[in-house]
Design an enzyme around this catalytic site. Structure first.
Site, PDB file in Angstrom:
ATOM      1  N   ARG A  47      -3.609  19.934  16.992  1.00 27.40           N
ATOM      2  CA  ARG A  47      -4.582  19.613  15.937  1.00 27.40           C
ATOM      3  C   ARG A  47      -4.805  20.861  15.085  1.00 27.40           C
ATOM      4  NH1 ARG A  47      -9.432  20.330  17.225  1.00 27.40           N
ATOM      5  NH2 ARG A  47      -9.436  19.123  19.144  1.00 27.40           N
ATOM      6  N   TYR A  99      -8.617   6.196  -8.411  1.00 28.52           N
ATOM      7  CA  TYR A  99      -7.976   5.463  -7.322  1.00 28.52           C
ATOM      8  C   TYR A  99      -9.054   4.729  -6.518  1.00 28.52           C
ATOM      9  CZ  TYR A  99      -5.510   4.547  -2.985  1.00 28.52           C
ATOM     10  OH  TYR A  99      -4.967   3.936  -1.882  1.00 28.52           O
ATOM     11  N   ASP A 171      -6.556  15.526  -8.276  1.00 31.52           N
ATOM     12  CA  ASP A 171      -5.664  14.638  -7.528  1.00 31.52           C
ATOM     13  C   ASP A 171      -4.358  14.575  -8.316  1.00 31.52           C
ATOM     14  OD1 ASP A 171      -4.254  12.452  -6.529  1.00 31.52           O
ATOM     15  OD2 ASP A 171      -6.059  11.271  -6.116  1.00 31.52           O
ATOM     16  N   LYS A 196       3.069   9.029  -1.534  1.00 32.55           N
ATOM     17  CA  LYS A 196       3.660   8.550  -2.792  1.00 32.55           C
ATOM     18  C   LYS A 196       4.895   9.382  -3.150  1.00 32.55           C
ATOM     19  CE  LYS A 196      -0.041   6.104  -2.364  1.00 32.55           C
ATOM     20  NZ  LYS A 196      -1.295   6.389  -3.047  1.00 32.55           N
TER      21      LYS A 196
HETATM   22  C1  PLP Z   1      -2.670   6.504  -2.684  1.00 33.18           C
HETATM   23  C2  PLP Z   1      -3.580   7.406  -3.397  1.00 33.18           C
HETATM   24  C3  PLP Z   1      -4.617   8.076  -2.727  1.00 33.18           C
HETATM   25  C4  PLP Z   1      -4.897   7.844  -1.254  1.00 33.18           C
HETATM   26  O1  PLP Z   1      -3.862   8.273  -0.460  1.00 33.18           O
HETATM   27  P1  PLP Z   1      -3.469   7.603   0.956  1.00 33.18           P
HETATM   28  O2  PLP Z   1      -2.294   8.384   1.369  1.00 33.18           O
HETATM   29  O3  PLP Z   1      -3.195   6.155   0.698  1.00 33.18           O
HETATM   30  O4  PLP Z   1      -4.657   7.778   1.844  1.00 33.18           O
HETATM   31  C5  PLP Z   1      -5.407   8.933  -3.459  1.00 33.18           C
HETATM   32  N1  PLP Z   1      -5.206   9.136  -4.778  1.00 33.18           N
HETATM   33  C6  PLP Z   1      -4.220   8.508  -5.450  1.00 33.18           C
HETATM   34  C7  PLP Z   1      -4.043   8.769  -6.903  1.00 33.18           C
HETATM   35  C8  PLP Z   1      -3.382   7.618  -4.790  1.00 33.18           C
HETATM   36  O5  PLP Z   1      -2.416   6.991  -5.470  1.00 33.18           O
END
Ligand code: PLP
Length: 381
Positions: A47, A99, A171, A196
């Site tokens: 962890r 998001y 983000d 992603k």
């Molecule tokens: C998918 C996504 C998230 C969240 O991420 P996870 O891996 O699904 O927890 C946050 N911000 C954006 C822009 C996303 O596309």
């Protein structure tokens, strides 16, 4: 080192002192033998740290031009860690076109813990200042925004954050460091859903944070270990492998994205196409200034305007897969109002343009002509 070399080699020196394997081994272990209490080789418990995860964390730091990277079990776990920097009474100013999962985390969890959020339009950076008071601690930016593809000026926002001594977090999931480098533009924290584009193959859920500042990194490391939202070594390996082709994939995402966006714009069944590469996109100049390309994320509404009209197109698509998520090699299509953004109330949704007929595309790296042909048949020629 240039970006296209960093994706492959960044932070990857000497990842296997035992056998010099070119890829870091998957250290599938929870713990590490100690020669005497406290006598270990840098890892005690997975962890707190794991060599495969550490290799990925160095890669993340390298491609985002930061000094410290942290990997988490999901993008939301990474955001959750950032939010734990704050305490009741603190205020956060966030992009309103956000998001859905981030919105849900902010409003359903952290608002209950006493943190106050202001969700505002940030296309005009000056708009942010009127929401700042002595309790404000963080500006949270998503750009391009999801799913409306609005662009927020990171550099202008960073100046406001610095003037008021606030943290700025970006983000960077949609743009990736290939297209946009927030830390270079003055942000303090870059966040990723590595699920992603970084992972890039729709086979893993993961999140990441990158910062430059040591003190901030120490606080976030403390939270990462104390709250424990970490990812496993196998998933770390997969994302590390994904990052090695990020630059190549992003080039093709951009090429195909442009082809698809320009096709949709001319189609009579399409009302509006949101893609920052269009010269008449309201924030095109900022996109050009802070991004190296315009990416493969596109949204569009139908001239008919109904949910049914969008559903029909989605059901007819054959190469595009109807699915949540984005950023993989395969093209995906989604219906934000009922899928990714279903957790945002309808009035809030429509204020930001997420109408019932909106379709979001994550344009993949297949042959661009096949993608256009698929949309053409789904739209009914
Ligand atoms: C998918 C996504 C998230 C969240 O991420 P996870 O891996 O699904 O927890 C946050 N911000 C954006 C822009 C996303 O596309």
């Amino acid at each position: 080192m240039k970006f296209n070399t960093k994706t492959i080699h960044g932070g990857q020196e000497n990842t296997d002192p035992a056998y010099n394997s070119v890829m870091p081994p998957i250290y599938q272990t929870s713990t590490y033998a100690q020669s005497t209490p406290g006598g270990h080789k840098g890892f005690e418990y997975s962890r707190s740290g794991n060599p495969t995860r550490a290799a990925l964390e160095r890669s993340l730091a390298s491609i985002e031009n930061g000094n410290y990277g942290m990997a988490f079990g999901s993008g939301l776990a990474a955001i959750d860690a950032v939010m734990k920097l704050f305490k009741p009474g603190d205020e956060i100013i966030s992009t309103n076109d956000l998001y859905g999962g981030s919105y849900r985390l902010f409003t359903s969890i952290f608002e209950n813990l006493g943190i106050k959020f202001h969700f505002i339009g940030m296309q005009e950076a000056e708009n942010i200042e009127s929401y700042i008071n002595e309790n404000t601690k963080l500006i949270w930016v998503e750009t391009p925004t999801n799913p409306m593809m609005n662009i927020i000026d990171i550099e202008a926002t960073a100046k406001i954050a610095q003037k008021h001594k606030l943290l700025l977090a970006v983000d960077n999931t949609f743009a990736t460091p290939y297209l946009q480098q927030p830390l270079e533009l003055g942000a303090d924290i870059v966040m990723h859903s590595a699920t992603k584009y970084l992972g890039g193959h729709s086979d893993v859920v993961m999140g990441g944070l990158v910062v430059k500042d040591k003190e901030l990194a120490d606080k976030l490391y403390f939270i990462q270990n104390a709250s424990g939202g970490v990812c496993g070594p196998q998933d770390s390996f997969l994302v590390l492998r994904g990052i090695k082709t990020l630059h190549l994939r992003m080039q093709r995402h951009c090429e195909n994205g442009e082809k698809v966006a320009r096709f949709l714009k001319e189609h009579p069944a399409v009302a509006k196409v949101n893609w920052p590469g269009f010269e008449d996109h309201p924030n095109h100049d900022i996109a050009k200034k802070q991004m190296k390309g315009f990416g493969g994320m596109i949204s569009f509404s139908t001239t008919e305007g109904s949910t049914e009209s969008a559903v029909k197109i989605l059901e007819n698509l054959k190469v595009f897969t109807l699915a949540e998520s984005l950023g993989g090699v395969e093209s995906l299509a989604g219906h934000p109002a009922s899928m990714t953004h279903a957790s945002i109330p309808k009035e809030e949704r429509e204020k930001t343009g997420v109408v019932d007929s909106l379709i979001r595309l994550s344009v993949g790296i297949e042959d661009g002509d096949d993608l256009v042909a698929d949309l053409k048949q789904a739209l009914g020629e």
